[in-house]
Design a protein around this motif. Structure first.
Motif, short mmCIF file in Angstrom:
data_model
loop_
_atom_site.label_atom_id
_atom_site.label_comp_id
_atom_site.label_asym_id
_atom_site.label_seq_id
_atom_site.Cartn_x
_atom_site.Cartn_y
_atom_site.Cartn_z
N LEU A 52 0.83 -1.20 0.00
CA LEU A 52 0.00 0.00 0.00
C LEU A 52 0.87 1.26 0.00
O LEU A 52 0.60 2.20 -0.76
CB LEU A 52 -0.92 -0.01 1.23
CG LEU A 52 -1.74 1.25 1.49
CD1 LEU A 52 -2.63 1.58 0.30
CD2 LEU A 52 -2.57 1.09 2.76
N GLU A 53 1.91 1.28 0.83
CA GLU A 53 2.80 2.45 0.87
C GLU A 53 3.48 2.66 -0.48
O GLU A 53 3.60 3.80 -0.95
CB GLU A 53 3.86 2.27 1.97
CG GLU A 53 3.32 2.33 3.38
CD GLU A 53 2.72 3.67 3.74
OE1 GLU A 53 3.13 4.70 3.16
OE2 GLU A 53 1.84 3.72 4.62
N ALA A 54 3.93 1.57 -1.10
CA ALA A 54 4.59 1.68 -2.40
C ALA A 54 3.60 2.18 -3.46
O ALA A 54 3.95 3.04 -4.30
CB ALA A 54 5.16 0.33 -2.82
N LEU A 55 2.37 1.66 -3.42
CA LEU A 55 1.35 2.07 -4.38
C LEU A 55 0.98 3.54 -4.18
O LEU A 55 0.75 4.27 -5.15
CB LEU A 55 0.12 1.17 -4.24
CG LEU A 55 -1.02 1.40 -5.24
CD1 LEU A 55 -0.50 1.28 -6.67
CD2 LEU A 55 -2.14 0.39 -4.99
N GLN A 56 0.96 3.98 -2.93
CA GLN A 56 0.68 5.39 -2.65
C GLN A 56 1.76 6.28 -3.27
O GLN A 56 1.47 7.31 -3.88
CB GLN A 56 0.62 5.62 -1.14
CG GLN A 56 0.43 7.09 -0.75
CD GLN A 56 0.26 7.26 0.74
OE1 GLN A 56 -0.83 7.11 1.27
NE2 GLN A 56 1.34 7.56 1.43
N GLU A 57 3.02 5.85 -3.14
CA GLU A 57 4.11 6.63 -3.72
C GLU A 57 4.02 6.67 -5.24
O GLU A 57 4.27 7.71 -5.87
CB GLU A 57 5.47 6.06 -3.29
CG GLU A 57 5.85 6.41 -1.87
CD GLU A 57 5.77 7.90 -1.59
OE1 GLU A 57 6.29 8.70 -2.39
OE2 GLU A 57 5.17 8.28 -0.57
N LEU A 58 3.68 5.53 -5.86
CA LEU A 58 3.54 5.49 -7.32
C LEU A 58 2.40 6.41 -7.76
O LEU A 58 2.51 7.09 -8.80
CB LEU A 58 3.27 4.06 -7.77
CG LEU A 58 4.46 3.09 -7.68
CD1 LEU A 58 4.01 1.67 -8.00
CD2 LEU A 58 5.58 3.52 -8.62
N THR A 59 1.33 6.44 -6.99
CA THR A 59 0.19 7.31 -7.32
C THR A 59 0.59 8.77 -7.19
O THR A 59 0.23 9.60 -8.03
CB THR A 59 -1.01 6.99 -6.40
OG1 THR A 59 -1.31 5.60 -6.46
CG2 THR A 59 -2.23 7.79 -6.82
N ARG A 60 1.36 9.09 -6.16
CA ARG A 60 1.85 10.46 -6.01
C ARG A 60 2.74 10.86 -7.18
O ARG A 60 2.70 12.00 -7.66
CB ARG A 60 2.62 10.61 -4.69
CG ARG A 60 1.74 10.58 -3.44
CD ARG A 60 2.58 10.66 -2.19
NE ARG A 60 1.77 10.82 -0.99
CZ ARG A 60 2.27 10.96 0.24
NH1 ARG A 60 3.58 10.96 0.43
NH2 ARG A 60 1.46 11.10 1.28
N LEU A 61 3.56 9.91 -7.63
CA LEU A 61 4.42 10.18 -8.78
C LEU A 61 3.61 10.40 -10.06
O LEU A 61 3.95 11.24 -10.88
CB LEU A 61 5.40 9.02 -8.99
CG LEU A 61 6.55 8.91 -7.98
CD1 LEU A 61 7.31 7.62 -8.19
CD2 LEU A 61 7.49 10.11 -8.12
N ALA A 62 2.53 9.65 -10.21
CA ALA A 62 1.65 9.83 -11.37
C ALA A 62 1.04 11.23 -11.36
O ALA A 62 0.94 11.89 -12.40
CB ALA A 62 0.55 8.77 -11.37
N VAL A 63 0.65 11.69 -10.17
CA VAL A 63 0.09 13.04 -10.05
C VAL A 63 1.17 14.08 -10.35
O VAL A 63 0.93 15.06 -11.06
CB VAL A 63 -0.50 13.25 -8.64
CG1 VAL A 63 -0.88 14.71 -8.43
CG2 VAL A 63 -1.70 12.34 -8.41
N LEU A 64 2.37 13.87 -9.81
CA LEU A 64 3.48 14.80 -10.06
C LEU A 64 3.79 14.90 -11.54
O LEU A 64 3.99 15.99 -12.09
CB LEU A 64 4.72 14.33 -9.29
CG LEU A 64 6.01 15.14 -9.50
CD1 LEU A 64 5.83 16.58 -9.03
CD2 LEU A 64 7.17 14.49 -8.77
N SER A 65 3.79 13.75 -12.22
CA SER A 65 4.09 13.72 -13.65
C SER A 65 3.03 14.45 -14.46
O SER A 65 3.34 15.16 -15.41
CB SER A 65 4.19 12.26 -14.11
OG SER A 65 4.43 12.19 -15.49
N ALA A 66 1.76 14.31 -14.05
CA ALA A 66 0.66 14.89 -14.82
C ALA A 66 0.44 16.37 -14.52
O ALA A 66 0.04 17.14 -15.39
CB ALA A 66 -0.63 14.12 -14.55
#
Length: 200
Positions: free
Chosen positions: A106-120
């Protein structure tokens, strides 16, 4: 996004809790100022949080489709953060696998989701992701951990060091310890960052 940018974005999870609290306070002040300027209109910050929620939801929906896992995504904006929950009407082993042991996946997936937001959006996100109510259940566990630590400090007079945990979880423990009348500080770096509870 370069590997260096990704590494920098991931490292934000382990920033000092006080920096996180100061940022939240600044965002709250900005929201109030923007709200006053806009009258009854939405502040820029609220619109930004709604946008990051939409981007995060799209990213997670695509991930669920690829993994062939059923789940509904709920988005809520409160206290200057976007909260995203993935839930299933029936018990889903697939969703449980996205939580992992002690919430590691869950923590890793949260970080990936934050990165997706940062990228977009090119904006750093502080969104919180929950799956199947894990964080709500974990919050109860963290409250008990804080209470036990406070009791141990009061009994022995010695400081108590807790196990490492994420910045989000440390914030919950800091608040609980403060409510119980004792002091807590974060020590250590990176994945070893943990809380020490003391009488002063």
């Amino acid at each position: 996004m370069s590997a260096e940018s990704t590494e920098n974005a991931i490292s934000t999870e382990f920033e000092d809790d006080r920096d996180d609290a100061q940022e939240a306070a600044q965002e709250s002040s900005q929201d109030a100022a923007e709200g006053a300027e806009a009258g009854t209109g939405k502040s820029g910050s609220a619109s930004r949080l709604e946008e990051e929620g939409d981007v995060a939801a799209d990213y997670l929906e695509e991930l669920l489709d690829i993994a062939d896992i059923d789940g509904d995504i709920d988005i809520e904006v409160r206290n200057g953060r976007t909260y995203i929950s993935i839930v299933a009407e029936e018990e889903s082993a697939g969703l449980e696998s996205l939580v992992g042991r002690e919430g590691e996946v869950l923590e890793a997936l949260q970080e990936l989701t934050r990165l997706a937001v940062l990228s977009a959006t090119e904006n750093r996100s502080r969104l919180v992701l929950d799956i199947n109510g894990y964080r709500a259940e974990r919050a109860g566990d963290l409250q008990k951990i804080a209470e036990d630590a406070v009791a141990a400090v009061k009994d022995s007079g010695e400081a108590v060091a807790l196990a490492p945990m994420s910045a989000y979880e440390r914030k919950i423990v800091h608040d609980a310890v403060a409510d119980l009348g004792l002091v807590s500080e974060s020590e250590g770096e990176g994945a070893d960052r943990h809380i020490v509870v003391s009488a002063d």
